[in-house]
Write an enzyme that holds these catalytic residues in place. Structure first.
Site, PDB file in Angstrom:
ATOM      1  N   ALA A 194      -4.113  -2.577  -3.123  1.00 14.51           N
ATOM      2  CA  ALA A 194      -2.891  -2.014  -3.698  1.00 14.51           C
ATOM      3  C   ALA A 194      -2.664  -2.530  -5.114  1.00 14.51           C
ATOM      4  O   ALA A 194      -2.177  -1.798  -5.986  1.00 14.51           O
ATOM      5  CB  ALA A 194      -1.700  -2.353  -2.809  1.00 14.51           C
ATOM      6  N   GLU A 211      -3.415  -8.282   9.603  1.00 16.73           N
ATOM      7  CA  GLU A 211      -3.873  -7.438  10.701  1.00 16.73           C
ATOM      8  C   GLU A 211      -5.121  -7.994  11.383  1.00 16.73           C
ATOM      9  O   GLU A 211      -5.328  -7.794  12.583  1.00 16.73           O
ATOM     10  CB  GLU A 211      -4.154  -6.015  10.197  1.00 16.73           C
ATOM     11  CG  GLU A 211      -2.919  -5.242   9.769  1.00 16.73           C
ATOM     12  CD  GLU A 211      -2.099  -4.698  10.934  1.00 16.73           C
ATOM     13  OE1 GLU A 211      -2.384  -5.077  12.089  1.00 16.73           O
ATOM     14  OE2 GLU A 211      -1.164  -3.923  10.676  1.00 16.73           O
ATOM     15  N   SER A 236      -9.731  -0.373  -0.946  1.00 15.78           N
ATOM     16  CA  SER A 236      -8.567  -0.175  -1.818  1.00 15.78           C
ATOM     17  C   SER A 236      -7.644  -1.380  -1.784  1.00 15.78           C
ATOM     18  O   SER A 236      -7.081  -1.695  -0.742  1.00 15.78           O
ATOM     19  CB  SER A 236      -7.795   1.067  -1.358  1.00 15.78           C
ATOM     20  OG  SER A 236      -7.606   1.051   0.054  1.00 15.78           O
ATOM     21  N   TRP A 262       0.825  -1.204   0.000  1.00 16.34           N
ATOM     22  CA  TRP A 262       0.000   0.000   0.000  1.00 16.34           C
ATOM     23  C   TRP A 262       0.864   1.262   0.000  1.00 16.34           C
ATOM     24  O   TRP A 262       0.569   2.231  -0.695  1.00 16.34           O
ATOM     25  CB  TRP A 262      -0.949  -0.025   1.179  1.00 16.34           C
ATOM     26  CG  TRP A 262      -2.053   0.984   1.161  1.00 16.34           C
ATOM     27  CD1 TRP A 262      -2.505   1.715   2.223  1.00 16.34           C
ATOM     28  CD2 TRP A 262      -2.899   1.354   0.057  1.00 16.34           C
ATOM     29  NE1 TRP A 262      -3.548   2.531   1.845  1.00 16.34           N
ATOM     30  CE2 TRP A 262      -3.810   2.324   0.514  1.00 16.34           C
ATOM     31  CE3 TRP A 262      -2.946   0.972  -1.290  1.00 16.34           C
ATOM     32  CZ2 TRP A 262      -4.766   2.917  -0.309  1.00 16.34           C
ATOM     33  CZ3 TRP A 262      -3.908   1.554  -2.117  1.00 16.34           C
ATOM     34  CH2 TRP A 262      -4.798   2.513  -1.630  1.00 16.34           C
ATOM     35  N   LYS A 273     -13.106  -4.376  10.003  1.00 14.58           N
ATOM     36  CA  LYS A 273     -13.528  -5.119   8.811  1.00 14.58           C
ATOM     37  C   LYS A 273     -12.578  -6.270   8.504  1.00 14.58           C
ATOM     38  O   LYS A 273     -12.961  -7.258   7.865  1.00 14.58           O
ATOM     39  CB  LYS A 273     -13.686  -4.189   7.611  1.00 14.58           C
ATOM     40  CG  LYS A 273     -12.465  -3.348   7.275  1.00 14.58           C
ATOM     41  CD  LYS A 273     -11.468  -4.017   6.367  1.00 14.58           C
ATOM     42  CE  LYS A 273     -10.229  -3.175   6.198  1.00 14.58           C
ATOM     43  NZ  LYS A 273      -9.193  -3.811   5.366  1.00 14.58           N
ATOM     44  N   ASP A 327     -15.190  -0.591   2.390  1.00 10.30           N
ATOM     45  CA  ASP A 327     -13.981  -1.351   2.708  1.00 10.30           C
ATOM     46  C   ASP A 327     -14.320  -2.784   3.095  1.00 10.30           C
ATOM     47  O   ASP A 327     -13.568  -3.722   2.795  1.00 10.30           O
ATOM     48  CB  ASP A 327     -13.225  -0.659   3.844  1.00 10.30           C
ATOM     49  CG  ASP A 327     -11.729  -0.943   3.818  1.00 10.30           C
ATOM     50  OD1 ASP A 327     -11.275  -1.684   2.932  1.00 10.30           O
ATOM     51  OD2 ASP A 327     -11.014  -0.420   4.688  1.00 10.30           O
ATOM     52  N   SER A 329      -7.415  -9.750  -0.846  1.00 13.26           N
ATOM     53  CA  SER A 329      -7.361  -9.438   0.582  1.00 13.26           C
ATOM     54  C   SER A 329      -6.586 -10.505   1.343  1.00 13.26           C
ATOM     55  O   SER A 329      -6.966 -11.675   1.360  1.00 13.26           O
ATOM     56  CB  SER A 329      -8.787  -9.335   1.146  1.00 13.26           C
ATOM     57  OG  SER A 329      -8.776  -9.397   2.555  1.00 13.26           O
ATOM     58  N   ARG A 330      -5.505 -10.106   2.007  1.00  8.69           N
ATOM     59  CA  ARG A 330      -4.718 -11.081   2.777  1.00  8.69           C
ATOM     60  C   ARG A 330      -5.532 -11.625   3.950  1.00  8.69           C
ATOM     61  O   ARG A 330      -5.344 -12.773   4.355  1.00  8.69           O
ATOM     62  CB  ARG A 330      -3.416 -10.452   3.243  1.00  8.69           C
ATOM     63  CG  ARG A 330      -3.560  -9.348   4.260  1.00  8.69           C
ATOM     64  CD  ARG A 330      -2.277  -8.606   4.531  1.00  8.69           C
ATOM     65  NE  ARG A 330      -1.855  -7.802   3.394  1.00  8.69           N
ATOM     66  CZ  ARG A 330      -0.849  -6.938   3.432  1.00  8.69           C
ATOM     67  NH1 ARG A 330      -0.151  -6.788   4.537  1.00  8.69           N
ATOM     68  NH2 ARG A 330      -0.523  -6.225   2.375  1.00  8.69           N
TER      69      ARG A 330
END
Length: 338
Positions: free
Chosen positions: A143, A284, A141, A14, A194, A247, A257-258
Site C-alpha cells: 500500500a 494475517e 502490492s 490497502w 505467502k 506476491d 510487509s507486516r
C-alpha cells in the site's frame, strides 16, 4: 470506464490505497469503517495518518460509518477487512444492500475454524441475487507504494470472466494494472499462504541469517504453498504468476510487509503479544499459520516451513530450533508433490 460508484469496506492501508486508484480513474469512492475518529479525519483533513503519515487523500474520496450510505447506488463493493470479520461484514452487507452489484475482495487469509477461502465466506452470506461471482483482487502490492502511484501489477480472479474484466477495467491505469485469471482457488490460497512464508523469512533475518537462507525459505515455501493449493483444486501455473511468486517475493523480502516484520521481531526474541500490540495492525500470517497447518494435517500435505512456524507460535517451540530442525528432515526430491 469512469464514474462508477464503489463502496470500499475497510479504510485500512490497502483500502485507502485502492480508493485513490479508483478516484484517479474518475470513479466515486466511499470508504466505510467503524471508527468515527478515522472517518472524520478522512473527510475533514483528507488524511489517514494511522497508516500514511505524510499522504494527503483526494478530497473527492468520502468516508462514512453508515453502511447504508456507503452501499447506496453502488455499482461495486470491495471488501478489504481483516479475515476474522469478513463473515460478519458480509452478513451486514446482505442485510443492507437492496440491489445487485459486482462484488470484490482484496483481503488475504483463510477463515479460522471453517478453513474457508474468503470468496466462499462472502458467497455464503450474500445471496446470489445481490452479487456477481466474487472477484478476487490480489498480487504483489505494498500500500505504501501504490498510494504514491508507484507501478503495481496484480490479478483479478473470478470464475465469471466478464466480472473479472469489469474489475480489470475499473482499476487499470498508467501505474496500476490488472491481469485476469479464472483460478480463484489458486489466487486466494497464494495470497493467504505467502504470509506464513513471509513470517519465516522475517524470522531468518531476525536470527541473523543471510540471503542464502532467505532464498531457501522463500523457494521451498512456494513449493509447499503449491502442494497444498493443488490438493485443494488450484492450477499449479497460478503460483508462478503475480498472485503466487510475485506476491511471495514482495511480502517475503520487504520491511513494508507486516508479516515479514512480525517474523523479524520473533527472530529477535520479541513476544508475539508485544509484536501485535506495537504494530497496531492485523498480522494475517499468524492466524493463517494455524489454519494452514490444520488443513495440511487433515489432507496429509507436507508443509515443513508452515509446521515449524506453527510449533513456534502455538506450541512454544523456539523459532530458531523450529527452523533449524527442518535441516534434519528426511531427504527429498525437489519436485515431490505430496
Amino acid at each position: 470506464m469512469s464514474n462508477e460508484k464503489i463502496a470500499i469496506l475497510g479504510p485500512g492501508s490497502w483500502g485507502t490505497a485502492l480508493a485513490q486508484v479508483l478516484n484517479d480513474n474518475g470513479h466515486q469512492v466511499c470508504l466505510w469503517g467503524d471508527s468515527q475518529e478515522q472517518i472524520d479525519e478522512i473527510n475533514q483533513k483528507h488524511t489517514n495518518t494511522r497508516y500514511f503519515k505524510d499522504i494527503v487523500i483526494d478530497e473527492k474520496i468520502k468516508a462514512t460509518t453508515d453502511l447504508k450510505e456507503a452501499l447506496k447506488d453502488a455499482n461495486a463493493i470491495l471488501f478489504v477487512v481483516p479475515t476474522k470479520v469478513t463473515r460478519l461484514v458480509a452478513k451486514q452487507v446482505a442485510e443492507t444492500l437492496d440491489h445487485k452489484v459486482i462484488m470484490m475482495h482484496a483481503s488475504k487469509g483463510l477463515e479460522p475454524g471453517t478453513h474457508e477461502r474468503l470468496s466462499t465466506v462472502i458467497s455464503e452470506e450474500v445471496p446470489a441475487e445481490l452479487r456477481s461471482e466474487i472477484v478476487v483482487v490480489s498480487g504483489p502490492s505494498h500500500a505504501e507504494e501504490t498510494i504514491v502511484r508507484d507501478i503495481t501489477l496484480i490479478t483479478a480472479a473470478s470464475r465469471d470472466l466478464e466480472a473479472a474484466k469489469y474489475v480489470q477495467a475499473l482499476f487499470s491505469n498508467h501505474y496500476f494494472r490488472l491481469y485476469t485469471n479464472s483460478d480463484v482457488i489458486g489466487v486466494e490460497t497464494a495470497g493467504a499462504l505467502k504470509n506464513i512464508i513471509a513470517v519465516g523469512a522475517g524470522a531468518l533475518h531476525g536470527l541473523g541469517y543471510g540471503d542464502n537462507a532467505k532464498a531457501a525459505v522463500i523457494t521451498r515455501g512456494l513449493a509447499e504453498i503449491t502442494r497444498l493449493g493443488v490438493k485443494l483444486g488450484a492450477d499449479p501455473l497460478t503460483y508462478s504468476g503475480l498472485s503466487g511468486v510475485g506476491d511471495l517475493i514482495v511480502t517475503g523480502t520487504s520491511v513494508h510487509s507486516r508479516n515479514w516484520r512480525a517474523g523479524d521481531a520473533l527472530g529477535r526474541g520479541e513476544k508475539l503479544e508485544d509484536i501485535e500490540r506495537n504494530m497496531g495492525m492485523v498480522i494475517e500470517g499468524i492466524s493463517t499459520t494455524k489454519v494452514a497447518y490444520e488443513i495440511a494435517q487433515e489432507l496429509g500435505v507436507y508443509m515443513p516451513i508452515t509446521t515449524a512456524i506453527y510449533k513456534s507460535i502455538y506450541e512454544g517451540a523456539g523459532i530458531k530450533e523450529s527452523i533449524l530442525g527442518m535441516m534434519s528432515n528426511e531427504f527429498r526430491s525437489e519436485n515431490e508433490w505430496h
